[in-house]
Design a protein around this motif. Structure first.
Motif, PDB file in Angstrom:
ATOM      1  N   GLY A 199     -53.641  63.483 105.113  1.00  0.00           N
ATOM      2  CA  GLY A 199     -53.379  62.213 104.415  1.00  0.00           C
ATOM      3  C   GLY A 199     -52.002  61.679 104.771  1.00  0.00           C
ATOM      4  N   ILE A 243     -47.572  57.542 101.963  1.00  0.00           N
ATOM      5  CA  ILE A 243     -46.120  57.758 101.957  1.00  0.00           C
ATOM      6  C   ILE A 243     -45.802  59.226 101.642  1.00  0.00           C
ATOM      7  N   TYR A 244     -46.673  59.911 100.858  1.00  0.00           N
ATOM      8  CA  TYR A 244     -46.397  61.321 100.542  1.00  0.00           C
ATOM      9  C   TYR A 244     -46.585  62.214 101.775  1.00  0.00           C
ATOM     10  N   ASP A 286     -54.848  61.357 109.284  1.00  0.00           N
ATOM     11  CA  ASP A 286     -55.386  60.462 108.252  1.00  0.00           C
ATOM     12  C   ASP A 286     -56.761  59.990 108.685  1.00  0.00           C
ATOM     13  N   LYS A 287     -57.668  59.898 107.722  1.00  0.00           N
ATOM     14  CA  LYS A 287     -59.038  59.495 108.081  1.00  0.00           C
ATOM     15  C   LYS A 287     -59.111  58.011 108.412  1.00  0.00           C
ATOM     16  N   THR A 291     -53.448  53.534  99.242  1.00  0.00           N
ATOM     17  CA  THR A 291     -52.585  53.072  98.131  1.00  0.00           C
ATOM     18  C   THR A 291     -51.183  52.678  98.596  1.00  0.00           C
ATOM     19  N   SER A 292     -50.649  53.376  99.585  1.00  0.00           N
ATOM     20  CA  SER A 292     -49.268  53.087 100.003  1.00  0.00           C
ATOM     21  C   SER A 292     -49.102  51.683 100.569  1.00  0.00           C
ATOM     22  N   ASN A 343     -50.351  49.243  99.138  1.00  0.00           N
ATOM     23  CA  ASN A 343     -50.662  48.370  98.001  1.00  0.00           C
ATOM     24  C   ASN A 343     -49.535  48.226  97.004  1.00  0.00           C
ATOM     25  N   LEU A 388     -45.941  47.233  95.035  1.00  0.00           N
ATOM     26  CA  LEU A 388     -45.220  45.983  94.767  1.00  0.00           C
ATOM     27  C   LEU A 388     -43.967  45.890  95.630  1.00  0.00           C
ATOM     28  N   ILE A 398     -41.282  47.569  95.419  1.00  0.00           N
ATOM     29  CA  ILE A 398     -40.022  47.753  94.707  1.00  0.00           C
ATOM     30  C   ILE A 398     -39.586  49.211  94.856  1.00  0.00           C
ATOM     31  N   ALA A 408     -60.424  65.041 107.733  1.00  0.00           N
ATOM     32  CA  ALA A 408     -60.644  66.450 107.394  1.00  0.00           C
ATOM     33  C   ALA A 408     -62.011  66.554 106.736  1.00  0.00           C
ATOM     34  N   LYS A 435     -45.111  57.490  92.584  1.00  0.00           N
ATOM     35  CA  LYS A 435     -44.265  56.369  93.027  1.00  0.00           C
ATOM     36  C   LYS A 435     -44.003  56.458  94.521  1.00  0.00           C
ATOM     37  N   TYR A 436     -43.977  55.337  95.174  1.00  0.00           N
ATOM     38  CA  TYR A 436     -43.556  55.258  96.572  1.00  0.00           C
ATOM     39  C   TYR A 436     -42.087  55.697  96.648  1.00  0.00           C
ATOM     40  N   THR A 437     -41.287  55.192  95.668  1.00  0.00           N
ATOM     41  CA  THR A 437     -39.833  55.399  95.658  1.00  0.00           C
ATOM     42  C   THR A 437     -39.424  56.858  95.791  1.00  0.00           C
TER      43      THR A 437
END
Ligand SMILES: Cc1cc2nc3c(=O)[nH]c(=O)nc-3n(C[C@H](O)[C@H](O)[C@H](O)COP(=O)(O)OP(=O)(O)OC[C@H]3O[C@@H](n4cnc5c(N)ncnc54)[C@H](O)[C@@H]3O)c2cc1C
Length: 556
Positions: free
Chosen positions: A19, A22-23, A42-43, A50-51, A53, A55, A57, A196, A390-392
């Motif tokens: 995957g 961002i993680y 990544d598939k 989600t990354s 998507n 906002l 911030i 995977a 969180k992305y942050t």
């Protein structure tokens, strides 16, 4: 970075990451920098779930002040500073406003104290930072100033506004990609469109995965000493290949809208949205929650609309009724400048972990903390799963995950350097100096908006794009129907950034379509350039155009 599928199965890696959101991307970078051999798959395309998507911030965690969660605030403040340092071209300060009401918790007195505490807790936010990244002190402004900054607000009861500074990513897809490109430069093997499909099990040991190259259907085995599942919303699905009962994470969908005009000038806004949830007993519940509206390029991002989700993850989509309900929520809170349906240029949904649904109100109760699952407890050795919120804070979680990988490998973990090491493109002393130099160098050759766009997206690597002119001068021209994106960016995306599909280029390598449909001409021009590079047939071009068009369609 080349897509080399054979390299994935030629050796046993220290770590395989499933995957590339961002993680996964931050983990690939941190683990590679610390000397581990890393495979990342990544598939879909990198960062397409989600990354892509968010906002955009990069939160300093002001909202955690309400719960006096200082530890979490410090984490977010540190990560905000690190992002601005390692990717100074992509992450920039953003002024934020929240109206004040009455004289209790939401009043100007409490907010003044909150702003002060935030400044004290983030006392080191500007240490050793480029001046352009300095975050000014928070303050409470008058009602008049608040309404000047956010003229569309419902004015009832507003008696001021709290003003503070956070940060925003200019292009969150390219920030994510920069972690992967940087890791690949240091030896990681990364590939998109590799799914995977099952674990390689030797008793209780997990030795990697069997995977499928979705571009040609070929199977491959990827062997690793430790496997990390960073598959976001798909975390249960991956674990279910080991144990059909596993349902560790409940999911909510979260949706943002992109509006094709600036509702705000330079200041983002937290404001009350008014919602109605249908309840299972046939009744409904009405309430309010905080929404966020952020100026972004020439558009406005508005989020976030949450709904629980238990359907097929690969078939989740935005419906017209989602958009209509969310517009209603938004326009009740921002009634003096309502958003019209035809101003919504783009919409996207992702998955977030949730704890459950409020039994009285039907509201989604989002999970507040990340979790790193060590599956040794479940009897599966050498497997970790990471569920982020969180992305942050993804890089910080990556450091902690790398530490656990070293433990599993029985090795002492070297210190992480991902907090100081600049990402590719981030090597510069001052963002503004770089930008001004580029403006004066290319003054007569390119439009100002193209130069601005190149420096913000590619940072210190922007010359690499311009170097393509040596091979073909035409590539310095912009894509048909777009004033900024150069043809050379498409060539670069295909040759150096593993763009395999038209949608990869349109949505995640360039700025062509991330704020809305770029126009038929632009899509066709882009497809024509890619077809030449990748040898696509007419049928393939047609398929690519159809697939990309479908990213902008609303389902009924
Ligand atoms: C609408 C919205 C707004 C948000 N706004 C913000 C914000 O402003 N700031 C902030 O900090 N955070 C924000 N967040 C949260 C943040 O976006 C997420 O926490 C983060 O992106 C999650 O990243 P991830 O890597 O865990 O998941 P993902 O990005 O979903 O990555 C998981 C990846 O795993 C891949 N995968 C799944 N199954 C397989 C398989 N079998 N084989 C190979 N690959 C597989 C998927 O294709 C996917 O790319 C927001 C979230 C949403 C939804």
């Amino acid at each position: 970075m080349k897509r080399d599928i054979d390299a994935l199965s030629q050796k046993e890696f220290d770590v395989l990451i499933i995957g590339a959101g961002i993680y996964g991307a931050t983990l690939a970078w941190d683990a590679t920098l610390r000397g581990l051999s890393v495979a990342l798959i990544d598939k879909n395309d990198f960062g397409a779930a989600t990354s892509a998507n968010s906002l955009k911030i990069i939160h300093g965690g002001l909202r955690y002040l309400q719960q006096l969660d200082i530890k979490r605030m410090r984490e977010s403040i540190r990560e905000r500073r690190i992002f601005m340092h390692i990717a100074p071209h992509l992450v920039h300060p953003l002024s934020c406003l929240m109206p004040t009401y009455g004289h209790l918790m939401k009043g100007p007195e409490v907010m003044t104290a909150g702003m002060l505490m935030n400044d004290i807790i983030s006392f080191d936010r500007n240490n050793h930072m480029d001046k352009q990244k300095h975050l000014s002190m928070g303050k409470v402004v008058s009602r008049k100033r608040c309404l000047e900054l956010a003229p569309g607000l419902d004015r009832t009861g507003i008696n001021g506004g709290a003003l503070w500074t956070d940060a925003q990513v200019y292009n969150s897809e390219r920030l994510l990609l920069s972690f992967i490109l940087s890791a690949a430069q240091e030896g990681a093997v990364a590939a998109n469109y590799v799914k995977a499909s099952s674990f390689i099990q030797k008793g209780q040991r997990i030795g990697g995965v069997q995977a499928v190259d979705s571009l040609n259907g070929d199977s491959l085995g990827i062997h690793a000493k430790v496997t990390v599942n960073t598959s976001g919303g798909w975390v249960n699905q991956i674990l279910n290949r080991l144990d059909n009962q596993t349902q560790r994470v409940n999911l909510s969908t979260a949706m943002n809208l992109v509006v094709n005009r600036k509702l705000l000038q330079d200041t983002a806004l937290g404001f009350n949205g008014y919602f109605t949830y249908p309840l299972e007993n046939g009744k409904s519940y009405s309430g309010r929650h905080v929404l966020f509206m952020a100026p972004w390029r020439e558009s406005t991002l508005i989020g976030t609309y949450h709904r629980p989700y238990a359907g097929n993850l690969d078939e989740m989509h935005v419906t017209e009724s989602d958009i209509q309900s969310f517009l209603e929520e938004i326009n009740k809170g921002y009634p003096n400048d309502p958003v019209q349906r035809d101003e919504v240029s783009y919409f996207y949904k992702g998955f977030l972990p949730m704890n459950g649904i409020h039994h009285k109100t039907g509201e989604v109760n989002l999970t507040k903390h990340y979790t790193i699952y060590n599956h040794q407890k479940d009897g599966w050795l050498d497997l970790l799963s990471v569920v982020g919120v969180k992305y942050t804070t993804a890089r910080d979680v990556a450091v902690k995950t790398s530490n656990m990988i070293f433990k599993k490998l029985g090795q002492k973990a070297p210190k992480s350097t991902s907090h100081t090491r600049r990402l590719t493109g981030g090597e510069m002393d001052s963002f503004e100096t770089l930008l001004n130099e580029a403006f004066s160098l290319y003054n007569n050759k390119l439009s100002r908006s193209s130069v601005n766009h190149l420096v913000r997206n590619f940072g210190s690597n922007y010359m690499k794009i311009l170097d393509y002119s040596r091979e073909n001068k035409v590539w310095m021209e912009a894509i048909e129907g777009n004033s900024e994106v150069l043809q050379a960016e498409v060539i670069h995306a295909v040759r150096q950034e593993m763009a395999c599909k038209l949608s990869d280029v349109v949505l995640r390598r360039t700025d062509l379509g991330s704020a809305g449909h770029p126009g038929k001409e632009a899509l066709e021009d882009c497809a024509k350039i890619m077809a030449k590079e990748l040898g696509w047939s007419k049928n393939q071009v047609k398929k690519e155009l159809e697939e990309t068009e479908s990213c902008y369609n609303v389902k009924s």
